[in-house]
Design a protein around this motif. Structure first.
Motif, mmCIF file in Angstrom:
data_model
loop_
_atom_site.group_PDB
_atom_site.id
_atom_site.type_symbol
_atom_site.label_atom_id
_atom_site.label_comp_id
_atom_site.label_asym_id
_atom_site.label_seq_id
_atom_site.Cartn_x
_atom_site.Cartn_y
_atom_site.Cartn_z
ATOM 1 N N ILE A 11 0.818 -1.227 0.000
ATOM 2 C CA ILE A 11 0.000 0.000 0.000
ATOM 3 C C ILE A 11 0.845 1.267 0.000
ATOM 4 C CG2 ILE A 11 -1.979 -1.084 1.143
ATOM 5 C CD1 ILE A 11 -1.003 0.283 3.768
ATOM 6 N N SER A 12 2.163 1.135 0.048
ATOM 7 C CA SER A 12 3.027 2.303 0.241
ATOM 8 C C SER A 12 2.912 3.326 -0.878
ATOM 9 C CB SER A 12 4.480 1.870 0.409
ATOM 10 O OG SER A 12 4.949 1.197 -0.751
ATOM 11 N N GLY A 13 2.528 2.897 -2.068
ATOM 12 C CA GLY A 13 2.393 3.826 -3.175
ATOM 13 C C GLY A 13 1.301 4.859 -2.971
ATOM 14 N N ASP A 14 0.400 4.609 -2.022
ATOM 15 C CA ASP A 14 -0.708 5.526 -1.772
ATOM 16 C C ASP A 14 -0.350 6.666 -0.825
ATOM 17 O OD1 ASP A 14 -2.337 3.904 -3.348
ATOM 18 O OD2 ASP A 14 -3.044 2.738 -1.626
ATOM 19 N N TYR A 15 0.883 6.643 -0.277
ATOM 20 C CA TYR A 15 1.216 7.580 0.790
ATOM 21 C C TYR A 15 2.570 8.248 0.563
ATOM 22 C CZ TYR A 15 -2.601 4.974 2.819
ATOM 23 O OH TYR A 15 -3.816 4.387 3.012
ATOM 24 N N ASP A 16 2.667 9.492 1.067
ATOM 25 C CA ASP A 16 3.918 10.249 1.004
ATOM 26 C C ASP A 16 4.692 10.165 2.313
ATOM 27 O OD1 ASP A 16 3.163 11.396 -1.561
ATOM 28 O OD2 ASP A 16 1.756 12.639 -0.412
ATOM 29 N N ALA A 17 3.977 9.933 3.405
ATOM 30 C CA ALA A 17 4.607 9.963 4.726
ATOM 31 C C ALA A 17 3.904 8.987 5.662
ATOM 32 C CB ALA A 17 4.567 11.370 5.318
ATOM 33 N N ALA A 42 12.629 0.635 3.302
ATOM 34 C CA ALA A 42 12.143 0.519 1.927
ATOM 35 C C ALA A 42 11.217 1.677 1.573
ATOM 36 C CB ALA A 42 11.425 -0.817 1.749
ATOM 37 N N PHE A 43 10.387 2.091 2.510
ATOM 38 C CA PHE A 43 9.493 3.227 2.284
ATOM 39 C C PHE A 43 10.307 4.490 2.025
ATOM 40 C CE2 PHE A 43 6.656 6.657 3.730
ATOM 41 C CZ PHE A 43 5.471 6.333 3.077
ATOM 42 N N ARG A 44 11.336 4.713 2.825
ATOM 43 C CA ARG A 44 12.185 5.895 2.659
ATOM 44 C C ARG A 44 12.988 5.839 1.365
ATOM 45 N NH1 ARG A 44 16.280 6.979 5.909
ATOM 46 N NH2 ARG A 44 16.006 9.227 5.642
ATOM 47 N N ALA A 45 13.318 4.641 0.934
ATOM 48 C CA ALA A 45 14.120 4.489 -0.286
ATOM 49 C C ALA A 45 13.399 5.013 -1.518
ATOM 50 C CB ALA A 45 14.486 3.021 -0.489
ATOM 51 N N LYS A 48 10.160 8.839 0.322
ATOM 52 C CA LYS A 48 9.063 9.146 1.221
ATOM 53 C C LYS A 48 9.594 9.371 2.643
ATOM 54 C CE LYS A 48 6.132 6.218 -1.669
ATOM 55 N NZ LYS A 48 4.978 7.053 -2.027
ATOM 56 N N THR A 49 8.745 9.867 3.518
ATOM 57 C CA THR A 49 9.181 10.332 4.832
ATOM 58 C C THR A 49 8.577 9.482 5.949
ATOM 59 O OG1 THR A 49 9.296 12.594 3.981
ATOM 60 C CG2 THR A 49 9.287 12.327 6.381
ATOM 61 N N VAL A 50 9.429 9.098 6.900
ATOM 62 C CA VAL A 50 8.990 8.347 8.081
ATOM 63 C C VAL A 50 9.157 9.229 9.317
ATOM 64 C CG1 VAL A 50 9.429 6.380 9.601
ATOM 65 C CG2 VAL A 50 9.541 6.094 7.104
ATOM 66 N N GLN A 222 6.185 20.689 2.363
ATOM 67 C CA GLN A 222 4.810 20.597 1.885
ATOM 68 C C GLN A 222 3.886 20.337 3.068
ATOM 69 O OE1 GLN A 222 5.801 16.655 -0.332
ATOM 70 N NE2 GLN A 222 3.632 16.466 0.132
ATOM 71 N N ASP A 223 2.652 20.819 2.931
ATOM 72 C CA ASP A 223 1.690 20.645 4.021
ATOM 73 C C ASP A 223 0.466 19.851 3.583
ATOM 74 O OD1 ASP A 223 0.426 22.461 2.411
ATOM 75 O OD2 ASP A 223 0.467 24.103 3.864
ATOM 76 N N ASP A 224 0.585 19.148 2.460
ATOM 77 C CA ASP A 224 -0.548 18.360 1.970
ATOM 78 C C ASP A 224 -0.155 16.905 1.736
ATOM 79 O OD1 ASP A 224 1.147 18.804 -0.141
ATOM 80 O OD2 ASP A 224 -0.424 19.330 -1.582
ATOM 81 N N ALA A 225 0.793 16.416 2.509
ATOM 82 C CA ALA A 225 1.258 15.043 2.342
ATOM 83 C C ALA A 225 0.146 14.044 2.628
ATOM 84 C CB ALA A 225 2.447 14.779 3.261
ATOM 85 N N ARG A 226 0.146 12.956 1.882
ATOM 86 C CA ARG A 226 -0.768 11.841 2.146
ATOM 87 C C ARG A 226 -0.124 10.990 3.243
ATOM 88 N NH1 ARG A 226 -0.810 9.023 -3.448
ATOM 89 N NH2 ARG A 226 1.401 9.502 -3.145
ATOM 90 N N ILE A 227 -0.779 10.911 4.408
ATOM 91 C CA ILE A 227 -0.169 10.319 5.597
ATOM 92 C C ILE A 227 -0.865 9.021 5.975
ATOM 93 C CG2 ILE A 227 0.349 10.682 8.045
ATOM 94 C CD1 ILE A 227 0.206 13.729 7.431
ATOM 95 N N LEU A 228 -0.072 8.040 6.382
ATOM 96 C CA LEU A 228 -0.565 6.785 6.939
ATOM 97 C C LEU A 228 -0.086 6.687 8.377
ATOM 98 C CD1 LEU A 228 -1.893 3.938 6.522
ATOM 99 C CD2 LEU A 228 0.422 3.113 5.984
ATOM 100 N N ALA A 229 -1.018 6.506 9.319
ATOM 101 C CA ALA A 229 -0.664 6.321 10.728
ATOM 102 C C ALA A 229 -0.620 4.833 11.041
ATOM 103 C CB ALA A 229 -1.683 7.014 11.626
ATOM 104 N N ILE A 230 0.503 4.380 11.601
ATOM 105 C CA ILE A 230 0.703 2.966 11.903
ATOM 106 C C ILE A 230 0.823 2.790 13.407
ATOM 107 C CG2 ILE A 230 2.197 0.955 11.564
ATOM 108 C CD1 ILE A 230 3.242 2.264 9.014
#
Length: 291
Positions: A11-17, A42-45, A48-50, A222-230
């Motif tokens: 699902i990582s392609g759906d998120y920026d951070a 891998a996400f950061r590679a 993208k931002t963690v 940027q202030d419009d990142a698509r974020i996933l909370a884990i």
């Protein structure tokens, strides 16, 4: 309906951070989880931002030191925001006064000494409970041996004096290896149950997310990142993410693992659905372990 997924990569392609919880997702308090480290790397590679979002009552610098001590590599994350950070801003804004009694362990002293440079400048004096205007709770003094019952007399005295508790960690429990320990949230819960007032600034409450968004924007521009909370906390990580309009990934093998069957790596989908229905919360996705 919550989607049970095999890996973060699916699902990582759906998120920026990512806003990723620590304890129970990335480590167990003693050692890091290799699969989780690899997933975040891998996400950061992919550019993208963690951001590690933790209910630790200690400030960011202490969290970094702890991660280094247990072997979490620095290339698995970009930024950290703790409940301690958010609570420090509240304390230094004067929400419970300036004469403060502390409930917590010696390891939490950095909450009072390592202060954010951009926080309000307010002189805080540490005093005995009988002289306090307010109380900061970072946890139990000895979480290896104590329970909230050991604090009943203290909480009753606080209630009698009408003191507000500033809770630096809303978590109720945490697993240290195979051992379950109580957190500051358990004391705050006991205090509110006896009629006292407790204030929270960590997950699932808005202040920690406001701070996380500001730090993410400062990092990425940027202030419009698509974020996933884990996270593995349904009432903290998932509830907080949903409240912020953020997609969530629930790690089932964390503190709620026994609810989903005998094998944490293979949660029973029917038991998971029934449990989530009982919680009246529906994370966007679920995964056995962060991988």
């Amino acid at each position: 309906m919550t989607d049970l997924i095999p890996s973060l990569a699916s699902i990582s392609g759906d998120y920026d951070a990512i806003f990723c919880d620590l304890w129970g997702c990335l480590h167990n308090g003693q050692t890091p989880f290799p699969a989780a480290v690899a997933a975040l790397r891998a996400f950061r590679a992919h550019g993208k931002t963690v951001l590690l979002l933790t209910n630790s009552p200690r400030p960011k610098s202490s969290v970094i030191a702890q991660l280094a001590r247990i072997g979490v590599p620095t290339d698995a994350w970009d930024e950290i925001v703790s409940s301690g950070d958010a609570t420090q801003y509240a304390l230094l804004s004067g929400v419970i006064g300036t004469r403060i009694h502390h409930i917590g362990a010696a390891k939490d002293e950095t909450f009072f000494t390592d202060l954010p440079a951009d926080a309000p400048s307010l002189a805080i004096t540490r005093v005995p409970l009988a002289e306090a205007e307010g109380v900061v709770c970072t946890g139990l003094k000895d979480d290896l041996t104590e329970t909230p019952d050991d604090y009943r007399a203290t909480l009753l005295m606080m209630k009698a004096r009408g003191l507000t508790m500033l809770c630096a960690n809303p978590d109720l429990i945490v697993d240290l290896g195979e051992r379950r320990l109580y957190c500051a949230g358990a004391l705050a819960q006991a205090y509110t149950e006896m009629g006292g007032t407790a204030l929270y600034y960590g997950k699932p409450h808005p202040p920690i997310y406001d701070l996380a968004r500001r730090r993410l924007a400062a990092l990425t521009g940027q202030d419009d990142a698509r974020i996933l909370a884990i996270g593995d906390g349904i009432a903290t990580d998932v509830q907080g993410g949903i409240g912020e309009g953020i997609d969530t990934l629930f790690v089932t093998a964390g503190i709620a693992a026994p609810e989903f069957g005998p094998d944490p790596a293979r949660p029973d989908p029917a038991r998971l659905r029934a449990w989530l229905d009982a919680q009246q919360l529906s994370p966007t996705h679920a995964i056995p372990f962060l991988a």
